[in-house]
Design an enzyme around this catalytic site. Structure first.
Site, PDB file in Angstrom:
ATOM      1  N   GLN A  59      23.995 -15.026  -8.296  1.00 57.53           N
ATOM      2  CA  GLN A  59      22.916 -16.010  -8.105  1.00 57.53           C
ATOM      3  C   GLN A  59      21.672 -15.538  -8.834  1.00 57.53           C
ATOM      4  O   GLN A  59      20.658 -16.212  -8.862  1.00 57.53           O
ATOM      5  CB  GLN A  59      22.577 -16.127  -6.619  1.00 57.53           C
ATOM      6  N   HIS A  70      22.842 -19.738 -10.866  1.00 54.91           N
ATOM      7  CA  HIS A  70      21.466 -20.245 -10.761  1.00 54.91           C
ATOM      8  C   HIS A  70      20.707 -20.173 -12.090  1.00 54.91           C
ATOM      9  O   HIS A  70      19.484 -20.243 -12.109  1.00 54.91           O
ATOM     10  CB  HIS A  70      20.702 -19.503  -9.649  1.00 54.91           C
ATOM     11  N   CYS A 112       8.892 -32.808 -28.413  1.00 54.29           N
ATOM     12  CA  CYS A 112       8.308 -33.995 -27.769  1.00 54.29           C
ATOM     13  C   CYS A 112       6.965 -33.726 -27.107  1.00 54.29           C
ATOM     14  O   CYS A 112       6.332 -34.644 -26.603  1.00 54.29           O
ATOM     15  CB  CYS A 112       9.287 -34.589 -26.769  1.00 54.29           C
TER      16      CYS A 112
END
Ligand code: OAD
Ligand code: ZN
Length: 251
Positions: free
Chosen positions: A99, A117, A156
């Protein structure tokens, strides 16, 4: 109890290791629910680790991840990470599921780590997912003193975010599938340094327990798994794992 643990470990054909923040604690990376108690109190997980929290205060959230990323960059793998890497050289098959968003398992020599994760070392645009490259330098970042504006996406212009899984986000589907498959196939599961509070990862040990295979937990403190696992070993991962390894494979 210890001799039973050793025999099972030596005879394992497919070992699954699941790790949480506890394995990196001895490398100086604070866990979420121990050392961080004060922080979580003042800065809720919601604020620091969710899309909503990030949108509301990007400089606070980015500052927190930069604090953790720079800590991870300066940290070194410890005996716990190293032992897990060594187990892969002794047993026919080892699947490592973590994790943790640091890269200490890889730096200790583990390969094909399933990062459920995500990774703190990579980043992407919040909107269009275009990847962002962190500069190579490391710096001392303080939290919560350091509020840091996230960089802007070169494509962007939106905020860049860390490549980690936030609250209410889906886990990487392929890695989760592989992790579940490994837990369904393995004959021993080792669960190290996780509080077991965060789902769906917390289901993985339960799946192994349901299958009635041998399960070994290594943790400093009590968890809900204490009475459910086959062997519950209390102490530091960086101490217990090398001892287990030594007794199983070197004595
Ligand atoms: P936690 O901080 O919830 O739990 C750490 C566990 O490690 C606790 O049970 C401690 O007792 C144990 N521990 C501490 N030091 C140890 C040591 N030296 N040796 C062995 N055990 C030790 O961390 P996780 O369970 O990993 O998610 O937390 C799960 C997820 O919660 C994290 O991945 C993170 C967080 O929200 C995301 O960022 C998505
Ligand atoms: Zn973008």
């Amino acid at each position: 109890m210890i001799s039973g643990t050793l025999t099972r470990l030596k005879e394992t054909t497919h070992l699954v290791v699941l790790t949480g923040a506890g394995i990196s604690a001895e490398s100086g990376i604070p866990t979420f629910r121990d050392a961080m108690t004060g922080l979580w109190k003042n800065y809720s997980p919601e604020k620091l680790s969710s899309a909503k929290g990030f949108s509301q205060d990007p400089a606070l959230a980015w500052g927190w991840y930069e604090w953790r990323r720079h800590k991870a960059l300066r940290a070194e793998p410890n005996a716990g990470h190293q032992t897990i890497a060594k187990l892969a050289t002794k047993l026919p098959k080892v699947t490592l599921i973590t994790q943790n968003v640091d890269d200490l398992h890889e730096r200790a020599g583990s390969q094909n780590v399933l990062h459920l994760h995500g990774s703190i070392h990579t980043a992407r645009c919040f909107e269009c997912r275009h990847p962002y490259e962190h500069p190579e330098t490391s710096a001392i970042v303080k939290f919560p003193e350091s509020r840091i504006e996230p960089p802007k996406c070169e494509k962007c212009g939106n905020w860049v975010r860390p490549n980690v899984v936030w609250f209410r986000e889906l886990l990487p589907a392929k890695a989760l599938r592989e992790a579940e498959l490994a837990v369904k196939e393995c004959d021993l599961m080792l669960i190290v340094g996780t509080s077991g509070f965060v789902y769906p990862v917390a289901n993985l040990p339960l799946l192994a327990i349901e299958r009635n295979i041998t399960t070994i937990q290594v943790n400093l403190t009590e968890t809900d798994l204490d009475t459910k696992v086959t062997f519950d070993l209390k102490g530091k991962a960086g101490v217990i794992l090398p001892e287990l390894y030594k007794m199983a494979f070197e004595e």
